[in-house]
Design a protein around this motif. Structure first.
Motif, PDB file in Angstrom:
ATOM      1  N   UNK A 152       0.898  -1.025   0.081  1.00 33.03           N
ATOM      2  CA  UNK A 152      -0.111  -0.078   0.059  1.00 33.03           C
ATOM      3  C   UNK A 152       0.896   1.273  -0.015  1.00 33.03           C
ATOM      4  N   UNK A 153       1.426   1.599  -1.222  1.00 33.64           N
ATOM      5  CA  UNK A 153       2.521   2.802  -1.146  1.00 33.64           C
ATOM      6  C   UNK A 153       3.616   1.665  -0.998  1.00 33.64           C
ATOM      7  N   UNK A 154       4.326   2.242   0.284  1.00 33.08           N
ATOM      8  CA  UNK A 154       5.614   1.330   0.978  1.00 33.08           C
ATOM      9  C   UNK A 154       5.176   0.623   1.997  1.00 33.08           C
ATOM     10  N   UNK A 155       3.825   0.559   2.292  1.00 29.84           N
ATOM     11  CA  UNK A 155       3.395  -0.179   3.590  1.00 29.84           C
ATOM     12  C   UNK A 155       3.037  -1.505   3.249  1.00 29.84           C
ATOM     13  N   UNK A 156       3.675  -2.601   4.181  1.00 30.55           N
ATOM     14  CA  UNK A 156       3.142  -3.866   3.894  1.00 30.55           C
ATOM     15  C   UNK A 156       1.556  -4.029   4.493  1.00 30.55           C
ATOM     16  N   UNK A 157       0.810  -4.853   3.851  1.00 33.59           N
ATOM     17  CA  UNK A 157      -0.479  -4.902   4.093  1.00 33.59           C
ATOM     18  C   UNK A 157      -0.744  -6.527   3.693  1.00 33.59           C
ATOM     19  N   UNK A 158      -1.672  -7.187   4.500  1.00 33.32           N
ATOM     20  CA  UNK A 158      -2.290  -8.568   4.332  1.00 33.32           C
ATOM     21  C   UNK A 158      -3.363  -8.654   3.610  1.00 33.32           C
ATOM     22  N   UNK A 159      -3.545  -9.213   2.734  1.00 39.44           N
ATOM     23  CA  UNK A 159      -4.778  -9.874   2.143  1.00 39.44           C
ATOM     24  C   UNK A 159      -4.754 -11.182   2.856  1.00 39.44           C
ATOM     25  N   UNK A 160      -6.026 -11.892   2.588  1.00 38.71           N
ATOM     26  CA  UNK A 160      -6.344 -13.169   3.181  1.00 38.71           C
ATOM     27  C   UNK A 160      -7.122 -14.189   1.980  1.00 38.71           C
ATOM     28  N   UNK A 161      -6.596 -15.110   1.819  1.00 36.60           N
ATOM     29  CA  UNK A 161      -7.403 -16.216   1.000  1.00 36.60           C
ATOM     30  C   UNK A 161      -7.816 -17.080   1.828  1.00 36.60           C
ATOM     31  N   UNK A 167      -9.659 -11.889  -0.147  1.00 35.01           N
ATOM     32  CA  UNK A 167      -9.850 -10.445   0.244  1.00 35.01           C
ATOM     33  C   UNK A 167      -8.607  -9.499   0.224  1.00 35.01           C
ATOM     34  N   UNK A 168      -8.765  -8.563  -0.569  1.00 38.01           N
ATOM     35  CA  UNK A 168      -7.561  -7.943  -0.627  1.00 38.01           C
ATOM     36  C   UNK A 168      -7.710  -6.484  -0.743  1.00 38.01           C
ATOM     37  N   UNK A 169      -7.388  -5.830   0.060  1.00 36.54           N
ATOM     38  CA  UNK A 169      -7.781  -4.329  -0.075  1.00 36.54           C
ATOM     39  C   UNK A 169      -6.489  -3.232   0.205  1.00 36.54           C
ATOM     40  N   UNK A 170      -6.339  -2.081  -0.307  1.00 37.27           N
ATOM     41  CA  UNK A 170      -5.428  -1.144   0.048  1.00 37.27           C
ATOM     42  C   UNK A 170      -4.320  -1.455  -0.819  1.00 37.27           C
ATOM     43  N   UNK A 171      -4.471  -2.299  -1.852  1.00 37.96           N
ATOM     44  CA  UNK A 171      -3.019  -2.660  -2.299  1.00 37.96           C
ATOM     45  C   UNK A 171      -2.799  -1.750  -3.626  1.00 37.96           C
ATOM     46  N   UNK A 172      -1.789  -1.396  -3.855  1.00 33.39           N
ATOM     47  CA  UNK A 172      -0.902  -0.820  -5.090  1.00 33.39           C
ATOM     48  C   UNK A 172      -0.107  -1.512  -5.895  1.00 33.39           C
ATOM     49  N   UNK A 173       0.511  -2.517  -5.299  1.00 33.89           N
ATOM     50  CA  UNK A 173       1.496  -3.358  -5.889  1.00 33.89           C
ATOM     51  C   UNK A 173       1.510  -4.682  -5.463  1.00 33.89           C
ATOM     52  N   UNK A 174       1.295  -5.705  -6.067  1.00 35.92           N
ATOM     53  CA  UNK A 174       1.495  -7.145  -5.753  1.00 35.92           C
ATOM     54  C   UNK A 174       2.383  -8.035  -6.396  1.00 35.92           C
TER      55      UNK A 174
END
Length: 253
Positions: A152-161, A167-174
């Protein structure tokens, strides 16, 4: 498994306070969006992903009387600041389980220090059972959850399968490695903030590119800004198998 969209809006929600933007003035209920969160239910289990400022309102709207835990994607206010409103669940059930990256837990300790107090704890404060998430599978009730790391920008965020749903939110790059964890889905929930480029969120075209790569059976876009446009107009333009989510939408998987 049943998935309920508790909120599908961005950090300010829609309508934005005082805004005269046409989407904020819309009378269509699908254009009114609380802060982003979902309720996931199966068998006798009930979990929430994220706990934002609208959490109390969302729980009342869905008549939720029990939650088995809360999964946190990251520590931004629109995803965590409703934590104090878990108290009614705590008073009925006892300790509430949370699942989060260690960095997120440390942020929660700063914002809700009274919840994590050990000595002389205020008796009205809830108590949490903290489960630290890494990038490894973990059990949630009788199901296995696979965390998906996004940026999320430079912040690590978890999505969940969870099974055939992710469910993936607040993503910019994956990364390609993490994207490949999302193949073979029946339902993908993914953020799509607006039409224009954004520094820390996928825009509509970027979200559609990910959908084209993964080819889930059905995709729902969430974390939507008023700048995306009117729900019905944008939804009608999307490819088959892709829709905008809206608050209170329920789907079975």
């Amino acid at each position: 498994m049943q998935l309920t969209f508790l909120g599908t809006g961005t950090s300010q929600g829609i309508p934005i306070i005082g805004s005269q933007h046409p989407v904020c003035l819309s009378s269509n209920p699908k254009d009114k969006r609380l802060r982003v969160s979902v309720l996931i239910e199966w068998d006798n289990y009930s979990y929430v992903i994220d706990c934002g400022p609208d959490f109390r309102q969302q729980m009342l709207a869905q008549n939720v009387s029990k939650i088995d835990g809360i999964l946190f994607t990251h520590e931004h206010n629109d995803h965590v600041v409703g934590l104090d409103d878990i108290r009614p669940f705590y008073f009925r059930q006892g300790n509430i389980s949370i699942y989060a990256h260690q960095r997120v837990v440390e942020a929660l300790k700063q914002r809700f220090s009274y919840v994590f107090e050990v000595e002389n704890k205020y008796p009205g404060a809830p108590t949490l059972d903290v489960n630290y998430i890494t990038n490894s599978d973990f059990k949630l009730g009788n199901k296995v959850v696979s965390p998906v790391e996004v940026l999320h920008g430079n912040l690590q965020v978890f999505g969940f399968r969870i099974g055939d749903m992710a469910y993936v939110t607040d993503a910019k790059t994956i990364s390609k490695t993490e994207l490949n964890k999302l193949k073979g889905l029946k339902v993908l929930v993914l953020n799509a903030l607006r039409i224009e480029e954004h520094h820390s969120h996928l825009n509509l075209d970027q979200a559609l590119e990910i959908v084209e790569y993964l080819k889930p059976e059905q995709t729902y876009f969430t974390h939507i800004s008023h700048h995306l446009g009117f729900h019905d107009e944008i939804d009608a333009q999307l490819p088959d198998g892709v829709n905008l989510a809206y608050d209170n939408l329920k789907i079975s998987i």
